[in-house]
Design a protein around this motif. Structure first.
Motif, PDB file in Angstrom:
ATOM      1  N   ALA A 197       0.924  -1.254  -0.260  1.00  0.00           N
ATOM      2  CA  ALA A 197       0.139  -0.089   0.163  1.00  0.00           C
ATOM      3  C   ALA A 197       0.968   1.227  -0.159  1.00  0.00           C
ATOM      4  N   THR A 198       2.216   1.339   0.861  1.00  0.00           N
ATOM      5  CA  THR A 198       3.129   2.517   0.906  1.00  0.00           C
ATOM      6  C   THR A 198       3.519   2.199  -0.021  1.00  0.00           C
ATOM      7  N   GLN A 199       4.187   1.217  -1.185  1.00  0.00           N
ATOM      8  CA  GLN A 199       4.267   1.614  -2.483  1.00  0.00           C
ATOM      9  C   GLN A 199       3.666   2.257  -3.340  1.00  0.00           C
ATOM     10  N   ALA A 200       2.199   1.417  -2.975  1.00  0.00           N
ATOM     11  CA  ALA A 200       1.251   2.408  -4.214  1.00  0.00           C
ATOM     12  C   ALA A 200       1.237   3.791  -3.732  1.00  0.00           C
ATOM     13  N   LEU A 201       1.171   4.625  -2.860  1.00  0.00           N
ATOM     14  CA  LEU A 201       1.150   5.486  -2.411  1.00  0.00           C
ATOM     15  C   LEU A 201       2.469   6.571  -2.849  1.00  0.00           C
ATOM     16  N   CYS A 202       3.725   6.116  -2.451  1.00  0.00           N
ATOM     17  CA  CYS A 202       5.142   6.671  -3.369  1.00  0.00           C
ATOM     18  C   CYS A 202       4.845   7.360  -4.654  1.00  0.00           C
ATOM     19  N   ALA A 203       3.524   6.873  -5.694  1.00  0.00           N
ATOM     20  CA  ALA A 203       3.688   7.490  -7.666  1.00  0.00           C
ATOM     21  C   ALA A 203       3.189   8.866  -6.964  1.00  0.00           C
ATOM     22  N   VAL A 204       2.654   9.024  -5.787  1.00  0.00           N
ATOM     23  CA  VAL A 204       1.965  10.806  -5.807  1.00  0.00           C
ATOM     24  C   VAL A 204       2.980  11.796  -4.947  1.00  0.00           C
ATOM     25  N   SER A 205       4.064  10.383  -4.224  1.00  0.00           N
ATOM     26  CA  SER A 205       5.176  12.171  -2.871  1.00  0.00           C
ATOM     27  C   SER A 205       4.192  12.389  -1.825  1.00  0.00           C
ATOM     28  N   PRO A 206       3.540  11.355  -0.882  1.00  0.00           N
ATOM     29  CA  PRO A 206       3.095  12.239  -0.159  1.00  0.00           C
ATOM     30  C   PRO A 206       3.951  12.940   1.000  1.00  0.00           C
ATOM     31  N   GLU A 207       3.817  13.419   1.910  1.00  0.00           N
ATOM     32  CA  GLU A 207       5.415  14.035   2.358  1.00  0.00           C
ATOM     33  C   GLU A 207       5.430  12.918   4.339  1.00  0.00           C
ATOM     34  N   VAL A 208       4.151  12.341   4.283  1.00  0.00           N
ATOM     35  CA  VAL A 208       4.296  10.885   5.101  1.00  0.00           C
ATOM     36  C   VAL A 208       3.159  10.548   4.996  1.00  0.00           C
ATOM     37  N   VAL A 209       3.342   9.156   5.260  1.00  0.00           N
ATOM     38  CA  VAL A 209       2.142   8.175   5.179  1.00  0.00           C
ATOM     39  C   VAL A 209       1.616   7.660   6.994  1.00  0.00           C
ATOM     40  N   ALA A 210       0.356   7.722   7.068  1.00  0.00           N
ATOM     41  CA  ALA A 210      -0.377   6.648   8.133  1.00  0.00           C
ATOM     42  C   ALA A 210      -1.174   5.759   8.118  1.00  0.00           C
ATOM     43  N   TYR A 211      -1.316   5.243   8.232  1.00  0.00           N
ATOM     44  CA  TYR A 211      -2.018   3.761   8.916  1.00  0.00           C
ATOM     45  C   TYR A 211      -3.076   3.794   9.681  1.00  0.00           C
ATOM     46  N   ALA A 212      -4.122   3.915   8.977  1.00  0.00           N
ATOM     47  CA  ALA A 212      -4.917   4.457   9.517  1.00  0.00           C
ATOM     48  C   ALA A 212      -5.844   3.694   9.603  1.00  0.00           C
ATOM     49  N   CYS A 213      -6.197   3.130  10.958  1.00  0.00           N
ATOM     50  CA  CYS A 213      -6.379   1.834  11.374  1.00  0.00           C
ATOM     51  C   CYS A 213      -6.007   1.138  12.467  1.00  0.00           C
ATOM     52  N   THR A 214      -7.153   1.465  13.627  1.00  0.00           N
ATOM     53  CA  THR A 214      -6.949   1.415  15.615  1.00  0.00           C
ATOM     54  C   THR A 214      -6.403   0.066  15.388  1.00  0.00           C
ATOM     55  N   SER A 215      -7.536  -1.209  15.287  1.00  0.00           N
ATOM     56  CA  SER A 215      -7.608  -2.402  15.871  1.00  0.00           C
ATOM     57  C   SER A 215      -5.967  -2.990  14.942  1.00  0.00           C
ATOM     58  N   GLY A 216      -6.673  -2.656  13.995  1.00  0.00           N
ATOM     59  CA  GLY A 216      -5.065  -3.431  12.972  1.00  0.00           C
ATOM     60  C   GLY A 216      -3.915  -2.552  13.561  1.00  0.00           C
ATOM     61  N   SER A 217      -3.807  -1.572  14.230  1.00  0.00           N
ATOM     62  CA  SER A 217      -2.088  -1.159  15.009  1.00  0.00           C
ATOM     63  C   SER A 217      -1.846  -1.136  16.148  1.00  0.00           C
ATOM     64  N   PHE A 218      -2.780  -1.498  16.974  1.00  0.00           N
ATOM     65  CA  PHE A 218      -2.334  -1.758  18.696  1.00  0.00           C
ATOM     66  C   PHE A 218      -2.709  -3.906  18.424  1.00  0.00           C
ATOM     67  N   VAL A 219      -2.982  -4.794  17.864  1.00  0.00           N
ATOM     68  CA  VAL A 219      -3.502  -5.990  18.082  1.00  0.00           C
ATOM     69  C   VAL A 219      -2.543  -6.744  18.564  1.00  0.00           C
ATOM     70  N   THR A 220      -1.068  -5.849  18.020  1.00  0.00           N
ATOM     71  CA  THR A 220       0.526  -6.977  17.899  1.00  0.00           C
ATOM     72  C   THR A 220       1.502  -5.936  19.626  1.00  0.00           C
ATOM     73  N   GLY A 221       0.535  -5.055  19.705  1.00  0.00           N
ATOM     74  CA  GLY A 221       1.206  -4.926  20.960  1.00  0.00           C
ATOM     75  C   GLY A 221       2.252  -2.776  20.257  1.00  0.00           C
ATOM     76  N   ILE A 222       2.924  -2.944  21.269  1.00  0.00           N
ATOM     77  CA  ILE A 222       3.558  -1.706  21.320  1.00  0.00           C
ATOM     78  C   ILE A 222       5.005  -1.856  20.550  1.00  0.00           C
ATOM     79  N   ALA A 223       5.618  -2.975  20.296  1.00  0.00           N
ATOM     80  CA  ALA A 223       6.563  -3.281  19.918  1.00  0.00           C
ATOM     81  C   ALA A 223       5.683  -4.135  18.049  1.00  0.00           C
TER      82      ALA A 223
END
Length: 309
Positions: free
Chosen positions: A68-94
């Motif tokens: 997904a990040t690679q696809a976004l690189c085509a439009v050169s954003p300055e930052v990328v955010a993974y907008a999913c709460t459960s997907g980003s907490f399910v494996t803990g802080i590490a």
């Protein structure tokens, strides 16, 4: 008609957003974004799994985030955010940090996640004890509590809906009712989880009624992404975005100009207090009953009707 004098379009700064395949609130994300910034959204591949811990793990696999990040690189954003709460907490802080590293290694740009942004936002407002609202099942809600505990944050109480699909259809009324149940003594802030849960319009209303900062998943994601590129999120009277809103006008220092006292109902045709979230009880002036400024305006009408419970 010759319009060549107008030149090209105004330069835009880009924020890339990786969202789960079932994300339905693109418009809500845009509401926090200033005019000079564009959002570039992409989604993870569809998988036939309901909202659960299994789905959270599947949509946050490193290979999925890299693609997904690679696809976004085509439009050169300055930052990328993974907008999913459960997907980003399910494996803990590490696990959350490893997701950021996977995206940064692919896109060579800063990366963040909703759950990482939540911990940053709680640090920003100085809250370590929070009430929690989620649309999730009990097991997913517990996983979020475990993640918060790992980050040194205590959940004082919670309310959840137990939904496994169609979360974006939940009404504002249901969000407000859950918030009222979740907030008990000892909470310093409220967090409303899930980027697929509508929250934008209820945040200032709940802050006025509950007299505490209210954070939501989409709000903290946009706040953190914009801050990473030196921009500010926009939104009406939200404690995370406006330090004045964190303490209310009644707590302003002597060096700040106080808001004018609202006219009594009927005198100006509005009858609305200008500062509903006005600090702790007893902060009113001697000539005004402190309770006069504490009534929250009604939360926005929601034409979608009640939540699908």
């Amino acid at each position: 008609m010759d319009v060549s004098f107008l030149g090209g379009p105004r330069p835009q700064r880009g924020v890339g957003v990786v969202a789960p395949f079932d994300f339905a609130l693109d418009r809500e994300l845009w509401r926090w974004v200033p005019d000079q910034v564009s959002l570039h959204l992409t989604r993870t591949p569809y998988v036939p799994v309901e909202v659960s811990l299994d789905l959270a793990r599947m949509v946050s696999e490193h290979e999925t985030l890299r693609a997904a990040t690679q696809a976004l690189c085509a439009v050169s954003p300055e930052v990328v955010a993974y907008a999913c709460t459960s997907g980003s907490f399910v494996t803990g802080i590490a696990g959350e940090r490893a997701m950021c590293a996977a995206m940064e290694g692919t896109g060579e740009m800063p990366a963040l996640t909703t759950s990482g942004a939540l911990l940053d936002a709680l640090e920003e407002i100085g809250a370590r004890r929070i009430a929690l609202v989620t649309p999730y099942t009990a097991s997913v809600t517990q996983s979020l509590e475990d993640y918060l505990a790992e980050g040194g944050v205590t959940v004082t109480d919670r309310a959840f809906l137990g939904l496994t699909c169609h979360i974006w259809k939940v009404s504002y009324r249901s969000v407000v009712e859950m918030a009222r149940r979740a907030v008990t003594d000892g909470a310093e802030a409220l967090f409303i989880s899930c980027t697929n849960l509508p929250t934008y319009d209820v945040i200032p209303q709940l802050e006025a009624e509950l007299r505490m900062p209210v954070l939501s998943a989409n709000q903290v994601t946009m706040w953190a992404a914009l801050r990473r590129i030196g921009e500010q999120a926009v939104g009406p009277y939200q404690a995370l975005l406006d330090p004045v809103a964190r303490r209310g006008p009644a707590s302003m220092s002597a060096h700040q100009v106080p808001l004018p006292r609202p006219a009594p109902p009927g005198e100006d045709g509005r009858g609305e207090p200008e500062a509903a979230f006005a600090g702790p009880p007893g902060a009113g002036s001697a000539e005004t009953d402190p309770g006069d400024a504490l009534d929250a305006p009604p939360y926005p009408d929601d034409p979608s009707g009640p939540a699908p419970l």
